[in-house]
Design a protein around this motif. Structure first.
Motif, PDB file in Angstrom:
ATOM      1  N   ALA A   1       0.822  -1.208   0.000  1.00  0.00           N
ATOM      2  CA  ALA A   1       0.000   0.000   0.000  1.00  0.00           C
ATOM      3  C   ALA A   1       0.859   1.262   0.000  1.00  0.00           C
ATOM      4  O   ALA A   1       0.466   2.278  -0.563  1.00  0.00           O
ATOM      5  CB  ALA A   1      -0.941   0.005   1.200  1.00  0.00           C
TER       6      ALA A   1
ATOM      7  N   LYS B   1      -5.673   1.016   2.181  1.00  0.00           N
ATOM      8  CA  LYS B   1      -5.753   1.079   0.721  1.00  0.00           C
ATOM      9  C   LYS B   1      -4.433   1.544   0.128  1.00  0.00           C
ATOM     10  O   LYS B   1      -3.680   2.288   0.768  1.00  0.00           O
ATOM     11  CB  LYS B   1      -6.856   2.053   0.291  1.00  0.00           C
ATOM     12  N   ARG B   2      -4.202   1.158  -1.114  1.00  0.00           N
ATOM     13  CA  ARG B   2      -3.023   1.623  -1.840  1.00  0.00           C
ATOM     14  C   ARG B   2      -3.196   3.106  -2.137  1.00  0.00           C
ATOM     15  O   ARG B   2      -4.306   3.574  -2.401  1.00  0.00           O
ATOM     16  CB  ARG B   2      -2.859   0.832  -3.145  1.00  0.00           C
TER      17      ARG B   2
END
Length: 139
Positions: free
Chosen positions: A3, A60-61
């Protein structure tokens, strides 16, 4: 690690953990290891070891511009010097003719094979007999 863009894919990140290339606080970790703010992550990408301090956790990335909000790069300058020396010496130590040809080599080879060589005439014809009138025989 995926991420925050330390690794390009999640698969590569988990493979690095399985190969004992990732450690948190000096202890090698499994891919499922939970981390918290303040942990120091060491990632061995030969020839050097990168070190990061976790500032915050994300699920989340993210884009590359947001990474400094979550990680602080604390890799020592000596490690970057090793990386630079490795880049420089990589090209010097390669023996000529080993490995993949360079673009220059390819162009030289194409020039060598594409040149139409003018072949000299093997026979030196005497064409003077074409200009002489034919002699007629008397009957």
């Amino acid at each position: 690690m995926w991420a925050t863009r330390i690794f390009k894919t999640r698969t590569i990140a988990s493979d690095a953990c399985k190969k004992n290339r990732v450690s948190v606080g000096g202890v090698t970790v499994k891919p499922s290891r939970m981390i918290k703010a303040g942990d120091i992550i060491s990632v061995r990408k030969p020839p050097i070891t990168f070190s990061f301090r976790v500032l915050d956790i994300t699920e989340k990335r993210m884009g590359a511009k947001l990474v400094p909000q979550y990680l602080e790069n604390i890799t020592s300058p000596e490690q970057y010097e090793i990386l630079e020396m490795n880049k420089i010496s990589g090209f010097v130590n390669r023996a000529k003719g080993l490995g993949r040809p360079t673009k220059k080599d390819r162009r030289e080879l194409e020039q060598f094979t594409d040149v139409e060589q003018e072949t000299p005439d093997v026979f030196d014809w005497d064409e003077s007999w074409l200009d002489e009138p034919e002699e007629q025989e008397d009957e």
